[in-house]
Design a protein around this motif. Structure first.
Motif, short mmCIF file in Angstrom:
data_model
loop_
_atom_site.label_atom_id
_atom_site.label_comp_id
_atom_site.label_asym_id
_atom_site.label_seq_id
_atom_site.Cartn_x
_atom_site.Cartn_y
_atom_site.Cartn_z
N ILE A 168 0.85 -1.19 0.00
CA ILE A 168 0.00 0.00 0.00
C ILE A 168 0.89 1.24 0.00
O ILE A 168 2.02 1.21 0.47
CB ILE A 168 -0.95 0.04 1.21
CG1 ILE A 168 -0.16 0.06 2.53
CG2 ILE A 168 -1.91 -1.15 1.17
CD1 ILE A 168 -1.02 0.20 3.77
N ARG A 169 0.36 2.34 -0.53
CA ARG A 169 1.13 3.58 -0.55
C ARG A 169 1.16 4.26 0.80
O ARG A 169 2.10 4.98 1.13
CB ARG A 169 0.57 4.53 -1.61
CG ARG A 169 0.96 4.14 -3.02
CD ARG A 169 0.42 5.12 -4.04
NE ARG A 169 -1.03 5.07 -4.14
CZ ARG A 169 -1.75 5.79 -4.99
NH1 ARG A 169 -1.15 6.64 -5.81
NH2 ARG A 169 -3.05 5.67 -5.04
N ALA A 170 0.11 4.09 1.59
CA ALA A 170 0.01 4.76 2.89
C ALA A 170 1.08 4.26 3.85
O ALA A 170 1.69 3.21 3.65
CB ALA A 170 -1.38 4.54 3.48
N GLY A 171 1.26 5.01 4.92
CA GLY A 171 2.23 4.63 5.93
C GLY A 171 1.73 3.55 6.87
O GLY A 171 2.51 2.93 7.59
N ASP A 172 0.40 3.33 6.90
CA ASP A 172 -0.17 2.25 7.69
C ASP A 172 -1.49 1.83 7.05
O ASP A 172 -1.96 2.47 6.12
CB ASP A 172 -0.39 2.66 9.16
CG ASP A 172 -1.36 3.82 9.31
OD1 ASP A 172 -2.54 3.68 8.89
OD2 ASP A 172 -0.96 4.87 9.85
N ALA A 177 -4.53 1.60 8.48
CA ALA A 177 -5.70 1.94 9.29
C ALA A 177 -6.95 2.14 8.45
O ALA A 177 -8.05 1.73 8.84
CB ALA A 177 -5.41 3.20 10.11
N ARG A 178 -6.82 2.74 7.27
CA ARG A 178 -8.00 2.99 6.43
C ARG A 178 -8.64 1.68 5.99
O ARG A 178 -9.87 1.56 5.95
CB ARG A 178 -7.62 3.82 5.21
CG ARG A 178 -8.81 4.13 4.29
CD ARG A 178 -8.42 5.13 3.22
NE ARG A 178 -7.71 4.53 2.11
CZ ARG A 178 -8.31 4.02 1.03
NH1 ARG A 178 -9.61 4.01 0.94
NH2 ARG A 178 -7.61 3.51 0.04
N THR A 179 -7.82 0.70 5.68
CA THR A 179 -8.35 -0.59 5.25
C THR A 179 -8.96 -1.35 6.41
O THR A 179 -10.01 -2.00 6.27
CB THR A 179 -7.25 -1.44 4.60
OG1 THR A 179 -6.60 -0.67 3.59
CG2 THR A 179 -7.83 -2.69 3.96
N TYR A 180 -8.31 -1.29 7.58
CA TYR A 180 -8.84 -2.01 8.73
C TYR A 180 -10.21 -1.47 9.14
O TYR A 180 -11.06 -2.22 9.61
CB TYR A 180 -7.88 -1.90 9.91
CG TYR A 180 -6.55 -2.57 9.70
CD1 TYR A 180 -6.42 -3.70 8.89
CD2 TYR A 180 -5.40 -2.09 10.31
CE1 TYR A 180 -5.20 -4.32 8.71
CE2 TYR A 180 -4.17 -2.70 10.13
CZ TYR A 180 -4.07 -3.81 9.32
OH TYR A 180 -2.86 -4.42 9.15
N GLY A 181 -10.43 -0.18 8.97
CA GLY A 181 -11.72 0.40 9.28
C GLY A 181 -12.03 0.41 10.75
O GLY A 181 -11.13 0.41 11.61
N GLY A 182 -13.32 0.37 11.06
CA GLY A 182 -13.75 0.55 12.44
C GLY A 182 -13.88 -0.72 13.25
O GLY A 182 -14.31 -0.68 14.40
N GLY A 183 -13.56 -1.87 12.65
CA GLY A 183 -13.65 -3.12 13.40
C GLY A 183 -15.06 -3.35 13.91
O GLY A 183 -16.04 -3.21 13.19
#
Length: 436
Positions: free
Chosen positions: A213-217, A219-225
């Protein structure tokens, strides 16, 4: 003329039927929902109650159709079998299959000529040379056939077209299993399509998985769980995070695909970030889940006013900007926001959103209801746009668990919805969309 026999195109046909307006639906594929069939193994996040257009429902029920369970999360194949195919059948030969539109213009007018233009019919030329005319165009052709490139910066990676790159949502656990099992697989992309493929790959033995992924982490893909308004989507992120934490999936962050080339050891994929730092990975298969973009080339002789960022209409762009909105905060919109300087031409559905991944199928249904009302001259109805969705999303809080208890996995994967990587995705054709 309606272009595309997917969910939104067929919804347009239903509203045109109820308004008594003549129409033809042109579908490039060999069946209704041809693009949906390409991800038929994937289950959507939202239940049937939000996937069936109101006018379509009325027509189908009048024909003796029994609606599927409103709380069921359908696969793409189920969506076709239970809804789209019966709906298309109602329209008979008004739905023309294998009819690919190559270009649209005005009869006797190129884009420059003005005098008398608005009174000239649209001229639609098909790939086989057939020419048709129409007084209005509802373009619901979608974006599935125009995926984004693998490379960063919106450009193809060097060598991208010289190697085999698979696009989003391959049937990893079904028809495409032999292509992936036992192979080193790279998945590129940070949206739900990438997550769906990654989770399916974890079910394959001896299959090393790399996620870039281009992002540094992530988190956007993991979402809100567990806090996600869509429980099926939240479960997707929770399971993905666990596989990354365990090392089953190797996550590469800050990965800007720059160069791809075949070597004796496999395909080397090289990232070069904006600072010039490079990193690389060598794999056997690449899945590009980098999203989609609209192809406006068929309308190149029409006068379109496209937002320079998203490629939607300028009026719609601020309402769907993914920097400001998720699908749950996009307001209802209709004919006024979809209109171009070319009177009578409307791009609807996911194509209307350009590169924004915030499309929702129910939003597309409201778009075509409004557009068809305007074509019928009922401007009061056309401008009375509404979107009836729960404030928290399009799924009840216990929907995923309830479906797991009732059927487990319809795809043949062992386990239940929340314990195994059931393929789940939005109905949107663009990667990273929200709601289905």
């Amino acid at each position: 003329m309606v272009i595309g026999a997917g969910p939104v195109g067929l919804a347009a046909a239903a509203h045109l039927t109820e308004r008594g307006l003549d129409f033809v639906v042109l579908e490039a594929g060999e069946q209704a929902g041809a693009s949906v069939s390409q991800w038929g193994h994937v289950r959507v996040f939202s239940p049937y109650r939000y996937n069936i257009d109101a006018a379509a429902r009325r027509l189908l029920e009048a024909d003796g159709w029994s609606a599927p369970d409103p709380d069921w999360l359908p696969t793409g194949a189920e969506l076709i079998d239970d809804y789209l195919a019966p709906l298309a059948k109602l329209f008979g030969d008004k739905v023309r299959l294998g009819a690919k539109v190559s270009v649209i213009s005005r009869l006797g007018y190129d884009r420059v000529r003005t005098a008398g233009r608005d009174d000239a019919p649209f001229l639609i030329r098909l790939a086989d040379g057939t020419e048709l005319t129409a007084r209005a165009i509802i373009d619901a052709s979608g974006t599935y056939t125009s995926p984004n490139v693998l490379g960063a910066s919106g450009l193809p990676a060097h060598g991208e077209h010289e190697v085999v790159v698979d696009h989003a949502l391959p049937d990893v656990l079904g028809a495409d299993r032999d292509r992936y099992e036992g192979k080193r697989v790279l998945v590129v992309g940070a949206g739900h399509s990438a997550a769906t493929t990654l989770l399916a790959l974890t079910e394959l033995d001896d299959t090393p998985i790399t996620w870039a992924i281009r992002a540094g982490d992530a988190a956007r893909t993991y979402g809100g769980g567990e806090a996600d308004a869509l429980p099926a989507r939240g479960a997707l992120g929770t399971r993905l995070r666990a596989h990354v934490a365990s090392g089953r999936i190797q996550l590469l962050t800050g990965f800007f695909t720059h160069r791809v080339h075949a070597t004796g050891q496999g395909v080397e994929v090289v990232s070069r970030d904006p600072s010039g730092r490079e990193q690389s990975v060598t794999v056997d298969r690449i899945v590009s889940a980098t999203g989609y973009r609209p192809d406006h080339s068929i309308a190149s002789e029409l006068r379109l006013d496209l937002d320079p960022v998203l490629g939607s209409t300028r009026a719609l762009a601020p309402l769907i900007d993914p920097n400001q909105h998720s699908c749950g905060t996009v307001p209802a919109h209709g004919v006024d926001e979809l209109a171009h300087p070319e009177p009578g031409y409307y791009a609807v559905g996911v194509k209307s959103y350009g590169r924004a991944p915030t499309f929702l199928m129910a939003t597309g249904y409201e778009q075509v209801r409004s557009v068809v009302a305007a074509l019928a001259g009922d401007w009061e109805a056309a401008r009375d746009v509404q979107l009836d969705l729960p404030e928290t999303g399009v799924c009840s809080s216990n929907l995923a668990e309830a479906q797991e208890q009732r059927v487990g996995l319809a795809t043949g994967i062992s386990g239940g919805l929340l314990s195994a990587p059931l393929p789940l995705a939005t109905v949107s054709a663009g990667d990273g969309g929200c709601c289905g």
